[in-house]
Design an enzyme around this catalytic site. Structure first.
Site, PDB file in Angstrom:
ATOM      1  CG  HIS A  95     102.787 -20.917  53.944  1.00 50.60           C
ATOM      2  ND1 HIS A  95     103.584 -21.134  55.050  1.00 50.60           N
ATOM      3  CD2 HIS A  95     103.638 -20.812  52.879  1.00 50.60           C
ATOM      4  CE1 HIS A  95     104.849 -21.161  54.682  1.00 50.60           C
ATOM      5  NE2 HIS A  95     104.915 -20.977  53.368  1.00 50.60           N
ATOM      6  CG  ASP A  97     105.476 -21.954  49.039  1.00 50.15           C
ATOM      7  OD1 ASP A  97     105.365 -21.452  50.171  1.00 50.15           O
ATOM      8  OD2 ASP A  97     106.415 -22.714  48.717  1.00 50.15           O
ATOM      9  CG  HIS A 251     105.497 -25.464  53.598  1.00 49.15           C
ATOM     10  ND1 HIS A 251     104.883 -25.336  52.368  1.00 49.15           N
ATOM     11  CD2 HIS A 251     106.327 -24.392  53.708  1.00 49.15           C
ATOM     12  CE1 HIS A 251     105.318 -24.244  51.760  1.00 49.15           C
ATOM     13  NE2 HIS A 251     106.189 -23.650  52.561  1.00 49.15           N
ATOM     14  NE  ARG A 266     110.241 -20.342  47.820  1.00 48.57           N
ATOM     15  CZ  ARG A 266     109.219 -19.622  48.306  1.00 48.57           C
ATOM     16  NH1 ARG A 266     108.715 -19.922  49.480  1.00 48.57           N
ATOM     17  NH2 ARG A 266     108.747 -18.597  47.624  1.00 48.57           N
TER      18      ARG A 266
END
Length: 274
Positions: A95, A97, A251, A266
């Site tokens: 995917h 983000d 990723h 994150r």
């Protein structure tokens, strides 16, 4: 500061630098490497939540709190990605983000707090390299297509829940994020690279195509992007930081560690309008 390329297509380790104390000149060099290598890796970094947020702000405005992911109590822009005994990771997909929102993020900064001794690697794919590998004829065809991106992949995931009326929390929140139509091929706003901007998790279909035809094309392109020659792979250690360009990469988190304790923080930086 030493920059060591580590993948055939993308990726570099950056040594002898503290992300908590970057001066302007060093950050300028680091940012140039970020554009060149797509994803940068740093070992043995000590970042408080405040320092993590400050680092993100050097790349741009930060995304608000994620609509589904948990976050630090005092810092809702610091997302927690965590596995614990009895709470294993869900199914993983390649995917990019948040392509389900109107303007996807510019980049993300992921900081490992603690990780299992074995497993839990992350892979990144250079989607500009994937596009460049296609024939001129196919490139021209894909430039004419639009795709639909949506939040559907979160329904039924570990981030979903059902209320007393049997309604999905994700489905309810998704009303604020209707499906987005965007070009299949985008152009990186800083490098000018053309990017095959699709991903397995959030790209739902090719606009105005029949389902079977749409899925066949997407599956074939996804299969190309899964080839190792377009990837770089990171083995996490406590204190490792990864910073990736969300506009040109996708990723994949390898979930091969069961429910062993694993926690990463994150911070995500907003993209800019075209």
């Amino acid at each position: 500061m030493v920059i060591r390329p580590c993948g055939a297509a993308l990726g570099a380790f950056v040594d002898d630098v503290s992300l908590a104390t970057l001066n302007a000149e060093v950050f300028k060099v680091l940012y140039k490497a970020f554009l060149q290598y797509r994803v940068l890796f740093f070992r043995d970094q000590s970042l408080s939540p405040e320092q993590h947020l400050a680092l993100g702000k050097r790349f741009g405005e930060l995304e608000p709190a994620h609509p589904f992911f948990p976050h630090l109590a005092q810092h809702d822009q610091v997302v927690i990605i965590e596995t614990s005994p009895g709470n294993p990771p869900g199914e993983s997909f390649w995917h990019t983000d948040m392509t389900w929102q109107a303007i996807p993020p510019k980049c993300s900064i992921l900081h490992a707090q603690y990780v299992p001794p074995v497993g839990g690697d992350t892979l990144w794919c250079d989607m500009a390299a994937v596009f460049a590998d296609l024939s001129n004829e196919e490139q021209n065809h894909l430039r004419t297509l639009n795709t639909i991106h949506a939040l559907h992949a979160f329904e039924g995931s570990r981030y979903d829940a059902v209320d007393a009326n049997g309604q999905s929390r994700v489905a309810q929140k998704s009303q604020a994020y209707p499906p987005i139509v965007r070009p299949m091929v985008t152009r990186h706003p800083e490098t000018g690279d053309e990017v095959l901007f699709i991903n397995e998790q959030f790209t739902r279909s090719v606009q105005e195509w029949e389902d079977a035809q749409s899925q066949a094309l997407l599956d074939r392109l996804f299969a190309i992007a899964r080839q190792d020659r377009f990837h770089v792979r990171l083995k996490w250690q406590a204190g490792t930081v990864a910073i990736w360009d969300n506009r040109v990469t996708q990723h994949f988190a390898v979930t091969d560690y069961g429910d062993q304790p694993r926690r990463l923080h994150r911070v995500t930086v907003q993209g800019l309008p075209d």
